[in-house]
Design a protein around this motif. Structure first.
Motif, mmCIF file in Angstrom:
data_model
loop_
_atom_site.group_PDB
_atom_site.id
_atom_site.type_symbol
_atom_site.label_atom_id
_atom_site.label_comp_id
_atom_site.label_asym_id
_atom_site.label_seq_id
_atom_site.Cartn_x
_atom_site.Cartn_y
_atom_site.Cartn_z
ATOM 1 N N ILE A 128 -0.228 -20.993 -5.749
ATOM 2 C CA ILE A 128 0.043 -19.798 -6.563
ATOM 3 C C ILE A 128 0.620 -18.645 -5.733
ATOM 4 C CG2 ILE A 128 -1.028 -17.975 -7.961
ATOM 5 C CD1 ILE A 128 -3.030 -20.004 -8.954
ATOM 6 N N GLN A 129 1.659 -18.044 -6.284
ATOM 7 C CA GLN A 129 2.187 -16.762 -5.804
ATOM 8 C C GLN A 129 1.793 -15.704 -6.835
ATOM 9 O OE1 GLN A 129 4.515 -15.428 -3.162
ATOM 10 N NE2 GLN A 129 3.584 -13.656 -4.146
ATOM 11 N N PRO A 130 0.871 -14.771 -6.515
ATOM 12 C CA PRO A 130 0.461 -13.746 -7.493
ATOM 13 C C PRO A 130 1.595 -12.769 -7.809
ATOM 14 C CG PRO A 130 -1.133 -13.954 -5.690
ATOM 15 C CD PRO A 130 0.104 -14.674 -5.268
ATOM 16 N N ALA A 131 1.526 -12.179 -8.976
ATOM 17 C CA ALA A 131 2.541 -11.207 -9.387
ATOM 18 C C ALA A 131 2.396 -9.914 -8.600
ATOM 19 C CB ALA A 131 2.411 -10.916 -10.878
ATOM 20 N N MET A 132 3.529 -9.364 -8.189
ATOM 21 C CA MET A 132 3.503 -8.069 -7.533
ATOM 22 C C MET A 132 3.924 -6.988 -8.511
ATOM 23 S SD MET A 132 6.703 -8.640 -4.947
ATOM 24 C CE MET A 132 8.266 -9.345 -5.482
ATOM 25 N N LEU A 133 3.407 -5.779 -8.317
ATOM 26 C CA LEU A 133 3.773 -4.660 -9.173
ATOM 27 C C LEU A 133 5.155 -4.162 -8.774
ATOM 28 C CD1 LEU A 133 0.401 -2.682 -9.278
ATOM 29 C CD2 LEU A 133 1.313 -4.264 -10.978
ATOM 30 N N PRO A 134 6.056 -3.964 -9.736
ATOM 31 C CA PRO A 134 7.406 -3.512 -9.383
ATOM 32 C C PRO A 134 7.413 -2.076 -8.882
ATOM 33 C CG PRO A 134 7.119 -3.527 -11.757
ATOM 34 C CD PRO A 134 5.890 -4.161 -11.185
ATOM 35 N N ARG A 135 8.349 -1.801 -7.976
ATOM 36 C CA ARG A 135 8.577 -0.430 -7.532
ATOM 37 C C ARG A 135 9.429 0.284 -8.585
ATOM 38 N NH1 ARG A 135 11.375 -1.236 -1.936
ATOM 39 N NH2 ARG A 135 12.693 -2.465 -3.335
ATOM 40 N N ILE A 142 3.228 -25.865 -8.539
ATOM 41 C CA ILE A 142 3.595 -24.561 -7.977
ATOM 42 C C ILE A 142 3.783 -23.571 -9.122
ATOM 43 C CG2 ILE A 142 5.330 -23.261 -6.694
ATOM 44 C CD1 ILE A 142 5.934 -25.747 -5.089
ATOM 45 N N GLU A 143 3.096 -22.432 -9.045
ATOM 46 C CA GLU A 143 3.233 -21.393 -10.066
ATOM 47 C C GLU A 143 3.438 -20.036 -9.404
ATOM 48 O OE1 GLU A 143 0.680 -23.328 -13.766
ATOM 49 O OE2 GLU A 143 -0.248 -21.781 -12.534
ATOM 50 N N ASN A 144 4.585 -19.438 -9.688
ATOM 51 C CA ASN A 144 4.913 -18.101 -9.213
ATOM 52 C C ASN A 144 4.720 -17.145 -10.380
ATOM 53 O OD1 ASN A 144 6.064 -15.709 -8.366
ATOM 54 N ND2 ASN A 144 7.874 -16.653 -7.478
ATOM 55 N N GLU A 145 3.691 -16.323 -10.307
ATOM 56 C CA GLU A 145 3.355 -15.448 -11.428
ATOM 57 C C GLU A 145 4.421 -14.388 -11.681
ATOM 58 O OE1 GLU A 145 -0.730 -13.451 -13.211
ATOM 59 O OE2 GLU A 145 -0.313 -13.224 -11.063
ATOM 60 N N ASN A 146 5.326 -14.200 -10.733
ATOM 61 C CA ASN A 146 6.428 -13.265 -10.951
ATOM 62 C C ASN A 146 7.437 -13.803 -11.959
ATOM 63 O OD1 ASN A 146 5.890 -11.079 -8.928
ATOM 64 N ND2 ASN A 146 5.930 -12.822 -7.545
ATOM 65 N N VAL A 147 7.446 -15.109 -12.179
ATOM 66 C CA VAL A 147 8.429 -15.696 -13.089
ATOM 67 C C VAL A 147 7.787 -16.469 -14.237
ATOM 68 C CG1 VAL A 147 10.113 -15.869 -11.224
ATOM 69 C CG2 VAL A 147 8.701 -17.846 -11.768
ATOM 70 N N ARG A 174 -4.723 -8.786 -7.018
ATOM 71 C CA ARG A 174 -4.460 -9.808 -8.033
ATOM 72 C C ARG A 174 -4.931 -11.181 -7.547
ATOM 73 N NH1 ARG A 174 -4.864 -11.603 -12.891
ATOM 74 N NH2 ARG A 174 -3.235 -13.066 -13.537
ATOM 75 N N ALA A 175 -4.753 -11.461 -6.270
ATOM 76 C CA ALA A 175 -5.216 -12.735 -5.714
ATOM 77 C C ALA A 175 -6.733 -12.866 -5.863
ATOM 78 C CB ALA A 175 -4.815 -12.845 -4.245
ATOM 79 N N VAL A 176 -7.449 -11.767 -5.681
ATOM 80 C CA VAL A 176 -8.910 -11.778 -5.833
ATOM 81 C C VAL A 176 -9.290 -12.076 -7.283
ATOM 82 C CG1 VAL A 176 -10.986 -10.336 -5.737
ATOM 83 C CG2 VAL A 176 -9.326 -10.276 -3.859
ATOM 84 N N GLU A 177 -8.545 -11.492 -8.236
ATOM 85 C CA GLU A 177 -8.811 -11.762 -9.653
ATOM 86 C C GLU A 177 -8.595 -13.237 -9.980
ATOM 87 O OE1 GLU A 177 -6.201 -9.251 -11.817
ATOM 88 O OE2 GLU A 177 -7.332 -7.405 -11.430
ATOM 89 N N ILE A 178 -7.504 -13.792 -9.474
ATOM 90 C CA ILE A 178 -7.196 -15.206 -9.721
ATOM 91 C C ILE A 178 -8.272 -16.094 -9.110
ATOM 92 C CG2 ILE A 178 -5.557 -17.058 -9.219
ATOM 93 C CD1 ILE A 178 -3.359 -14.831 -9.212
ATOM 94 N N SER A 179 -8.668 -15.766 -7.898
ATOM 95 C CA SER A 179 -9.699 -16.548 -7.210
ATOM 96 C C SER A 179 -11.014 -16.504 -7.970
ATOM 97 C CB SER A 179 -9.899 -16.015 -5.790
ATOM 98 O OG SER A 179 -10.951 -16.683 -5.140
ATOM 99 N N LYS A 180 -11.369 -15.327 -8.444
ATOM 100 C CA LYS A 180 -12.645 -15.168 -9.159
ATOM 101 C C LYS A 180 -12.689 -16.072 -10.387
ATOM 102 C CE LYS A 180 -15.656 -11.582 -11.122
ATOM 103 N NZ LYS A 180 -15.797 -10.126 -11.388
#
Length: 448
Positions: free
Chosen positions: A6-13, A44-49, A72-78
């Motif tokens: 997993i690639q967690p989603a990042m917040l956009p600038r 493989i899951e990229n949360e950005n897409v 976000r990674a902590v939320e996914i892990s939990k």
């Protein structure tokens, strides 16, 4: 085992669109996929897409973590751990700040994954997974695993033609992860033939090298460029500004199809550069470097960092003038960000200057510390206004390259990526991001 990467989603600038998050797939996840024995099933899951499928029944989850996606990674892990699934985390932030990650995951990887990942898989299968795995020992370039390019869902991204030819950087700037205690101590390059094989696997003549420093070992770079001469590539890379003193290498870059170079100028103020120990930069040579690149038909992607201790509010106007006067083709700006684990973070923490510990805001677009030479409000406002001014119609026109063959690439980035990014995003969502990326690559090849 059934393994989800997993690639967690990042917040956009503020200036970003989905063109940023869909630029290219994660090489970290593709490398893990390549290292995983075929006896396992890999998702493989990229949360950005795409949305993460939390209903999948999987045996193991592995998350790649940069500082801004840690929360976000902590939320996914939990969530997955609550279902009884083991969760592993690795990546640059985990390596830089392992102490802050241990409690949130079943296991973490500190350092590079090549020699650790197979052991983690075996231990997970045997239910003997340890909490921390480290590999900080010297690794040879031949041990760097090539990504599993065949695992890419190309339609989800603008570009899939990304290659890493090396690991690390020979320099240790205070604000960079290379200044961390757990940073890789040496700069290593892949064998030339291995990188050529990656180029062949991508089946393209347009390549983006995403190394921290493509000239970290100039002798290797020369050997590599000699090897790609017959391929007639068009390529771009990131280099350090000391390339100004490597005229022969610049000539070879021009000869082998270099289109643009990303360079961390960071500041026009020598005192600011010295304050973060960026020893490879010499401000008095910046103009000469830009001329050397432009004379060879190579465009410049200039990176700047604002909020350094020697900066004052005049830094924005001064930088804008230099960018326009020197016809800098593209600019990437950042607010100084003290990444946990770096020398800068430790200094600011000891000085009591960190004001925001919300890691999702550590994406170089927020002021998370108390600046010395201006208010936080002035720093943030100046950062935003600089972007607006650089990509105004007036300054886009003023920065137009003198080589007409560069105009398509220049206008594509300045207009379709930056100025009208929201509109381009909607077009990509209606067609596909990869289709639009291919269109501009093919268009660029029509220009000689």
């Amino acid at each position: 085992m059934k393994i989800k990467l997993i690639q967690p989603a990042m917040l956009p600038r503020p200036m970003d669109t989905q063109l940023k998050t869909r630029m290219a797939p994660s090489l970290a996840l593709l490398t893990l996929a390549a290292l995983t024995p075929a006896t396992h099933e890999v998702i493989i899951e990229n949360e950005n897409v795409e949305a993460i499928n939390f209903s999948d029944a999987v045996d193991l989850v592995a998350i790649t973590v940069t500082v801004d996606v840690m929360d976000r990674a902590v939320e996914i892990s939990k969530f997955f751990r609550a279902q009884g699934t083991k969760v592993i985390a690795g990546g640059i932030h985990i390596t830089a700040d392992p102490a802050g990650a241990l409690e949130h995951f079943d296991a973490i990887c500190v350092g590079m994954a090549e020699r650790v990942w197979p052991r983690m898989l075996k231990d997970s299968e045997n239910n003997t997974l340890r909490s921390i795995y480290r590999d900080m020992d010297h690794m040879t370039g031949s041990e760097i695993a090539p990504p599993s390019y065949g695992s890419i869902d190309a339609g989800k991204y603008l570009y899939t033609n990304i290659i890493s030819a090396s690991r690390g950087c020979p320099f240790k700037c205070d604000f960079c992860y290379n200044s961390c205690e757990n940073a890789q101590k040496v700069f290593i390059t892949r064998p030339v033939e291995d990188v050529l094989e990656s180029i062949r696997a991508l089946r393209t003549r347009h390549v983006m090298f995403i190394d921290d420093n493509f000239i970290g070992d100039p002798d290797w770079t020369k050997r590599f460029l000699e090897a790609i001469k017959p391929l007639k590539l068009k390529w771009s890379a990131a280099v350090s500004s000391n390339i100004v003193d490597m005229a022969a290498l610049l000539d070879l870059m021009k000869e082998t199809g270099c289109q643009s170079l990303f360079i961390g100028f960071e500041s026009l103020n020598s005192a600011s550069i010295n304050s973060v120990h960026k020893t490879q930069n010499c401000v008095s040579k910046y103009d000469r470097l830009v001329r050397a690149l432009h004379d060879r038909g190579i465009m410049v992607n200039a990176s700047f960092v604002f909020g350094l201790d020697e900066d004052d509010p005049a830094v924005f106007d001064n930088t804008l003038k230099w960018i326009v006067d020197n016809k800098i083709e593209t600019v990437t700006s950042h607010i100084l960000t003290p990444y946990p684990g770096t020398k800068l973070y430790e200094r600011f923490l000891n000085e009591g200057r960190i004001t925001d510990f919300n890691l999702s805001r550590y994406n170089t677009a927020h002021v998370v510390f108390r600046p010395r030479g201006m208010t936080a409000e002035a720093l943030y406002g100046g950062y935003l206004s600089l972007y607006e001014e650089i990509y105004s119609f007036r300054n886009i026109f003023k920065r137009l390259p003198r080589h007409k063959r560069q105009w398509i690439a220049y206008l594509a980035f300045n207009l379709f990526y930056r100025k009208f990014g929201k509109l381009t995003e909607r077009v990509c969502l209606g067609v596909s991001f990869n289709t639009i990326g291919k269109f501009f690559r093919r268009l660029a090849y029509l220009v000689r």
